[in-house]
Motif scaffolding. Sequence first.
Motif, PDB file in Angstrom:
ATOM      1  N   SER A  45       0.866  -1.163   0.000  1.00  0.00           N
ATOM      2  CA  SER A  45       0.000   0.000   0.000  1.00  0.00           C
ATOM      3  C   SER A  45       0.907   1.218   0.000  1.00  0.00           C
ATOM      4  O   SER A  45       1.983   1.195   0.601  1.00  0.00           O
ATOM      5  N   GLN A  46       0.497   2.259  -0.671  1.00  0.00           N
ATOM      6  CA  GLN A  46       1.279   3.480  -0.604  1.00  0.00           C
ATOM      7  C   GLN A  46       0.344   4.662  -0.461  1.00  0.00           C
ATOM      8  O   GLN A  46      -0.827   4.592  -0.826  1.00  0.00           O
ATOM      9  N   PHE A  47       0.887   5.744   0.097  1.00  0.00           N
ATOM     10  CA  PHE A  47       0.098   6.949   0.263  1.00  0.00           C
ATOM     11  C   PHE A  47       1.009   8.150   0.135  1.00  0.00           C
ATOM     12  O   PHE A  47       2.217   8.057   0.343  1.00  0.00           O
ATOM     13  N   ASN A  48       0.395   9.273  -0.244  1.00  0.00           N
ATOM     14  CA  ASN A  48       1.141  10.507  -0.413  1.00  0.00           C
ATOM     15  C   ASN A  48       0.947  11.392   0.795  1.00  0.00           C
ATOM     16  O   ASN A  48      -0.149  11.435   1.377  1.00  0.00           O
ATOM     17  N   VAL A  49       2.007  12.098   1.156  1.00  0.00           N
ATOM     18  CA  VAL A  49       2.001  12.992   2.300  1.00  0.00           C
ATOM     19  C   VAL A  49       2.568  14.333   1.833  1.00  0.00           C
ATOM     20  O   VAL A  49       3.542  14.364   1.088  1.00  0.00           O
ATOM     21  N   THR A  50       1.952  15.416   2.273  1.00  0.00           N
ATOM     22  CA  THR A  50       2.472  16.753   1.987  1.00  0.00           C
ATOM     23  C   THR A  50       2.925  17.386   3.297  1.00  0.00           C
ATOM     24  O   THR A  50       2.544  16.912   4.380  1.00  0.00           O
ATOM     25  N   PRO A  51       3.694  18.457   3.228  1.00  0.00           N
ATOM     26  CA  PRO A  51       4.122  19.106   4.468  1.00  0.00           C
ATOM     27  C   PRO A  51       2.955  19.602   5.330  1.00  0.00           C
ATOM     28  O   PRO A  51       3.084  19.671   6.554  1.00  0.00           O
ATOM     29  N   THR A  52       1.822  19.932   4.708  1.00  0.00           N
ATOM     30  CA  THR A  52       0.694  20.471   5.477  1.00  0.00           C
ATOM     31  C   THR A  52      -0.346  19.431   5.884  1.00  0.00           C
ATOM     32  O   THR A  52      -1.212  19.727   6.699  1.00  0.00           O
ATOM     33  N   ALA A  53      -0.267  18.230   5.322  1.00  0.00           N
ATOM     34  CA  ALA A  53      -1.259  17.199   5.645  1.00  0.00           C
ATOM     35  C   ALA A  53      -0.561  15.879   5.934  1.00  0.00           C
ATOM     36  O   ALA A  53       0.322  15.460   5.213  1.00  0.00           O
ATOM     37  N   GLY A  54      -0.956  15.252   6.974  1.00  0.00           N
ATOM     38  CA  GLY A  54      -0.432  13.919   7.279  1.00  0.00           C
ATOM     39  C   GLY A  54      -1.180  12.868   6.498  1.00  0.00           C
ATOM     40  O   GLY A  54      -1.944  13.177   5.583  1.00  0.00           O
ATOM     41  N   GLY A  55      -0.936  11.640   6.833  1.00  0.00           N
ATOM     42  CA  GLY A  55      -1.650  10.556   6.181  1.00  0.00           C
ATOM     43  C   GLY A  55      -1.312   9.242   6.846  1.00  0.00           C
ATOM     44  O   GLY A  55      -0.396   9.161   7.668  1.00  0.00           O
ATOM     45  N   ALA A  56      -2.062   8.217   6.485  1.00  0.00           N
ATOM     46  CA  ALA A  56      -1.842   6.901   7.074  1.00  0.00           C
ATOM     47  C   ALA A  56      -2.284   5.831   6.098  1.00  0.00           C
ATOM     48  O   ALA A  56      -3.118   6.076   5.227  1.00  0.00           O
ATOM     49  N   THR A  57      -1.711   4.655   6.254  1.00  0.00           N
ATOM     50  CA  THR A  57      -2.140   3.492   5.495  1.00  0.00           C
ATOM     51  C   THR A  57      -1.990   2.259   6.363  1.00  0.00           C
ATOM     52  O   THR A  57      -1.154   2.231   7.273  1.00  0.00           O
ATOM     53  N   THR A  58      -2.791   1.264   6.070  1.00  0.00           N
ATOM     54  CA  THR A  58      -2.722  -0.007   6.773  1.00  0.00           C
ATOM     55  C   THR A  58      -2.653  -1.129   5.753  1.00  0.00           C
ATOM     56  O   THR A  58      -3.404  -1.128   4.783  1.00  0.00           O
TER      57      THR A  58
END
Length: 181
Positions: free
Chosen positions: A37-50
Motif C-alpha cells: 500500500s502506498q500513500f502521499n504525504v504533503t508538508p501540510t497534511a499527514g496521512g496513514a495506510t494499513t
Amino acid sequence: AVASTSVAITDNDSSGGGGGGGGGGGGFFPPTPVDNSQFNVTPTAGGATTVVNADGTSVTVSVPAGGVSVNATIKVTSIDKNDSRVSQPSADSGLIIIGNQVYEITATDASSNAITGFNLPVTVKLIYSQNDIPNGINEADVRVYYYTGVAGEWVIVDGLDIDTINNKVLFATKVLYRTYA
C-alpha cells in the motif's frame, strides 16, 4: 535506494529486551513483495495506510501533518518472512521473528530520492496474532528490531508500547528507511 522492513521479533530466551542480534548471511537484499500500500504525504497534511494480511495481522503507518518538508510517497510492503532474501536473525542471537510477515517501509520524494528522516515522529503499529507467540515465550517480551543492511545486525527499537491484551506493538520513529522486525 536502500530497502527497509518491519516485523516483530522476540528474544527467544525470554530475558527481555537486549541489544542487537547478529545478522543473517551474506548481506541484505530487498525482499520480494507480497502485498503493498502506498500513500502521499504533503508538508501540510499527514496521512496513514494499513496493510492487512490474510491472517488478520497488519501494520499501520501514520505520518502527522508537518512530518515531512517536501511532498512524499510512503510505501508499505508485506513480505513473507521465509522469503530467501529476508535476513533472518542469527541462531546464536536468541532472536526469532514473530508471525509470518515482515514489512518494508520506504519514503521517497517526488524525484524518487529516499527520505530517511522526518520532522516529526511517524507512528508504526504492528498487530500480531496470539497464535504467533511460540510456547514458552512471554508475550510481554516481544520487541521490534530494525535490520541494518550495512552492519548486518538487528538493533532494538526504543520506546515501544506493547499492548498484550489487543496484540499490538506501537512505536514512533523519525527514520523509516530501515528493516524493522
